[in-house]
Design a protein around this motif. Sequence first.
Motif, short mmCIF file in Angstrom:
data_model
loop_
_atom_site.label_atom_id
_atom_site.label_comp_id
_atom_site.label_asym_id
_atom_site.label_seq_id
_atom_site.Cartn_x
_atom_site.Cartn_y
_atom_site.Cartn_z
N LEU A 47 2.89 17.96 12.95
CA LEU A 47 3.39 16.81 13.45
C LEU A 47 4.74 17.35 14.46
CD1 LEU A 47 3.13 13.69 14.05
CD2 LEU A 47 4.46 13.29 12.05
N VAL A 48 4.43 16.58 15.55
CA VAL A 48 5.77 17.04 16.52
C VAL A 48 6.39 15.74 16.76
CG1 VAL A 48 6.36 17.57 18.90
CG2 VAL A 48 4.31 18.92 17.70
N ALA A 49 5.60 14.62 16.96
CA ALA A 49 6.44 13.44 17.38
C ALA A 49 5.32 12.13 17.16
CB ALA A 49 6.56 13.27 18.76
N VAL A 50 6.11 11.08 16.61
CA VAL A 50 5.33 9.87 16.42
C VAL A 50 6.14 8.51 17.20
CG1 VAL A 50 4.84 7.93 14.44
CG2 VAL A 50 4.57 10.63 14.12
N VAL A 51 5.20 7.72 17.70
CA VAL A 51 5.68 6.51 18.27
C VAL A 51 4.96 5.39 17.43
CG1 VAL A 51 4.12 6.55 20.10
CG2 VAL A 51 6.23 5.04 20.31
N ASN A 61 11.96 18.45 13.68
CA ASN A 61 13.44 19.01 13.67
C ASN A 61 13.31 19.90 14.99
OD1 ASN A 61 14.79 17.96 11.52
ND2 ASN A 61 14.05 19.58 10.26
N ALA A 62 12.20 20.60 15.18
CA ALA A 62 11.91 21.37 16.38
C ALA A 62 12.00 20.66 17.86
CB ALA A 62 10.83 22.33 16.40
N ALA A 63 11.53 19.29 17.59
CA ALA A 63 11.42 18.52 18.90
C ALA A 63 12.67 17.78 19.40
CB ALA A 63 10.01 17.81 18.70
N LYS A 64 13.39 17.31 18.29
CA LYS A 64 14.60 16.50 18.56
C LYS A 64 15.43 16.91 19.56
CE LYS A 64 14.74 14.43 13.77
NZ LYS A 64 15.62 14.56 12.50
N GLY A 65 15.82 16.03 20.31
CA GLY A 65 16.69 16.47 21.27
C GLY A 65 16.08 17.08 22.62
N ARG A 66 14.70 17.41 22.63
CA ARG A 66 14.03 18.08 23.81
C ARG A 66 12.66 17.31 24.25
NH1 ARG A 66 11.92 22.91 23.11
NH2 ARG A 66 11.85 22.60 20.85
N PHE A 67 12.11 16.59 23.10
CA PHE A 67 10.72 16.04 23.49
C PHE A 67 11.12 14.37 23.41
CE2 PHE A 67 7.96 19.85 21.76
CZ PHE A 67 8.50 20.53 22.58
#
Length: 123
Positions: A47-51, A61-67
């Motif tokens: 999982l990368v991101a959820v809305v 954690n890998a996506a925070k601040g960039r995605f």
Amino acid sequence: QVSFVESGGALVQPGGSLRLSCVASGIDFEHYHNGWYRQAPGKKRELVAVVTQFGNTDYSNAAKGRFTISRDNGKKTVYLQMNSLKPEEPAVYLCNARTHVKRMQHPEGLADWGEGIQVTVAP
């Protein structure tokens, strides 16, 4: 019939940006939580991101601040803006949606996957 169609993948250089789109059909979109996932060769889908249906967002954690994940209920579309892409991030990116947000944390238990879209990061 539920379906998800991803688009926007491409070859980009390290540090570059991409915007992915996912159009959903067969669901009451505005009442579903949406997520972006990725799967690299030989690795598990993550999982990368959820809305959420309320517009709240959460990131790995890998996506925070960039995605940045966002949604357009009128178009039944969820987006993933990816900035500062890294060489270790090439993968197939996929989306999914569910009415229970906790279920989205376990991609191995989800169904109705689309084909996904390839993102390649290379010089």
